[in-house]
Design an enzyme around this catalytic site. Structure first.
Site, PDB file in Angstrom:
ATOM      1  N   THR A 182       0.908  -1.064   0.004  1.00  0.00           N
ATOM      2  CA  THR A 182       0.099  -0.122   0.065  1.00  0.00           C
ATOM      3  C   THR A 182       0.730   1.232  -0.175  1.00  0.00           C
ATOM      4  O   THR A 182       0.174   2.387  -0.384  1.00  0.00           O
ATOM      5  CB  THR A 182      -0.961   0.069   1.330  1.00  0.00           C
ATOM      6  OG1 THR A 182      -0.345  -0.255   2.502  1.00  0.00           O
ATOM      7  CG2 THR A 182      -1.906  -1.226   1.109  1.00  0.00           C
ATOM      8  N   LEU A 233       9.197  -1.202   0.078  1.00  0.00           N
ATOM      9  CA  LEU A 233       7.928  -1.247   0.631  1.00  0.00           C
ATOM     10  C   LEU A 233       7.915  -0.661   2.070  1.00  0.00           C
ATOM     11  O   LEU A 233       8.988  -1.153   2.999  1.00  0.00           O
ATOM     12  CB  LEU A 233       7.569  -2.800   0.895  1.00  0.00           C
ATOM     13  CG  LEU A 233       6.624  -3.108   1.385  1.00  0.00           C
ATOM     14  CD1 LEU A 233       5.083  -2.687   0.637  1.00  0.00           C
ATOM     15  CD2 LEU A 233       6.087  -4.841   1.620  1.00  0.00           C
ATOM     16  N   LEU A 234       7.147   0.299   2.167  1.00  0.00           N
ATOM     17  CA  LEU A 234       6.858   1.016   3.614  1.00  0.00           C
ATOM     18  C   LEU A 234       5.910   0.425   4.513  1.00  0.00           C
ATOM     19  O   LEU A 234       5.969   0.170   5.611  1.00  0.00           O
ATOM     20  CB  LEU A 234       6.964   2.531   3.657  1.00  0.00           C
ATOM     21  CG  LEU A 234       8.069   2.983   2.869  1.00  0.00           C
ATOM     22  CD1 LEU A 234       7.825   4.520   2.845  1.00  0.00           C
ATOM     23  CD2 LEU A 234       9.331   2.803   3.326  1.00  0.00           C
ATOM     24  N   SER A 235       4.705  -0.019   3.635  1.00  0.00           N
ATOM     25  CA  SER A 235       3.445  -0.316   4.540  1.00  0.00           C
ATOM     26  C   SER A 235       2.748  -1.401   3.676  1.00  0.00           C
ATOM     27  O   SER A 235       2.758  -1.173   2.217  1.00  0.00           O
ATOM     28  CB  SER A 235       2.599   0.802   4.811  1.00  0.00           C
ATOM     29  OG  SER A 235       1.549   0.582   5.629  1.00  0.00           O
ATOM     30  N   SER A 236       1.912  -2.133   4.194  1.00  0.00           N
ATOM     31  CA  SER A 236       1.167  -3.207   3.604  1.00  0.00           C
ATOM     32  C   SER A 236      -0.053  -3.605   4.424  1.00  0.00           C
ATOM     33  O   SER A 236      -0.008  -3.125   5.585  1.00  0.00           O
ATOM     34  CB  SER A 236       1.902  -4.252   3.309  1.00  0.00           C
ATOM     35  OG  SER A 236       2.296  -4.969   4.438  1.00  0.00           O
TER      36      SER A 236
END
Length: 338
Positions: A99, A106-109
């Protein structure tokens, strides 16, 4: 997942809110059946109602999927109705969704729903329990907790103000209003303590002492560590102990707290069986260089290629260590300070 939704023209069905809600409900029911078939609800079937009620698509208005040439964005407000359908169906697949990216990192998912369900069931919550979530992410997990326990019992924290602000928006859109805090999750949220349960949705190298101090005696801390999930029972403000669950778990590292797991060392001399084994990789990650690969392989083979559930963690005053089978047994490894 992805069964054709009956009775709707694709182009017209997603052009109005009723069509969108109808398709979302259909896809959500399919996801719940898939999670149930996986056995993730087995420890606490009451979570089935939460996953049935909370609309995941409201928490992922866009997300990224890997494609030719890099990541491609799926967006719920695309002008193309087929693209909107693809976004909506993807939101209810049993997969993690990227996300937030920055320079390809990738920082957030949004975590895989069946893994979320397994973790929530393992949390063993009861009515009235106060829960702290480390890693607000999209807000979806906090919404599931709020559905089950009520807004007043749920606190979620994240370091990034952009993440917490979007989580608040998503939660409000879905009708939930837990406490959302911007701050370093490794420090907990002392102003909201004590908690009965602490659950982390990001991985760390060790267990922060603040979590143990902010959890009631008899409370539970459930957190990813070394590609697994450890469930610690808190004895008092300085002591906690427990075993890993059997399942593998891979999460985005916590930013602002302790450093993430290092990459395993080179596998020189280790047979292919171990090099390709997730359980061997887990042992290397857990021992963090205390054992070189050859030493780890010797132990792993001698002990019958142990599963994650044979390993545990102890947090005591001034020390923390991982162990195999028992805290005071022959196999133990220090954890980094937190």
């Amino acid at each position: 997942m992805g069964a054709h939704h009956p009775g709707r023209d694709h182009d017209q069905g997603l052009a109005d809110p009723a069509g969108l809600a109808d398709l979302a409900a259909f896809e959500r029911a399919e996801l719940v059946r898939e999670i149930e078939a996986s056995g993730a609800f087995a420890a606490d079937p009451r979570w089935r109602d939460a996953f049935t009620a909370v609309p995941r698509h409201l928490f992922v208005p866009y997300y990224y999927v890997s494609g030719v040439g890099g990541h491609q964005r799926r967006w719920g407000e695309s002008r193309d109705p087929r693209a909107r359908e693809q976004w909506l169906r993807g939101a209810y697949e049993d997969t993690p969704l990227a996300t937030r990216l920055r320079d390809g990192e990738l920082l957030s998912s949004s975590s895989q729903p069946s893994l979320m369900a397994l973790m929530l069931a393992a949390l063993c919550v009861e009515d009235g329990h106060r829960v702290l979530e480390i890693g607000a992410g999209t807000g979806y997990n906090a919404a599931l907790l709020s559905y089950r326990l009520g807004d007043a019992c749920v606190t979620t924290v994240d370091l990034d103000p952009e993440i917490t602000e979007s989580a608040r928006r998503h939660l409000a859109a879905a009708g939930y209003h837990p406490t959302v805090v911007t701050g370093d999750g490794a420090r907990g949220v002392p102003e909201r303590a004590p908690f009965d349960r602490i659950i982390a949705t990001c991985t760390l190298a060790s267990i922060p002492r603040a979590w143990v101090a902010q959890c009631r005696p008899g409370g539970l801390i459930l957190t990813p560590l070394a590609t697994g999930l450890v469930a610690l029972t808190v004895r008092d403000a300085e002591h906690a102990e427990g075993f890993f669950l059997h399942t593998p778990a891979y999460f985005v590292p916590l930013r602002g707290g302790s450093r993430p797991e290092p990459e395993p060392a080179a596998y020189g001399g280790v047979p292919r069986l171990a090099r390709e084994s997730d359980l061997f990789h887990f042992l290397l990650a857990l021992t963090r260089g205390t054992l070189d690969p050859q030493e780890a392989y010797a132990l792993w083979g001698r002990e019958g290629m142990p599963g994650r559930e044979r390993y545990g963690i102890t947090v005591a005053a001034g020390a923390a260590w991982a162990w195999l089978d028992e805290p005071e047994g022959p196999y133990s490894w220090p954890l980094p300070a937190s």
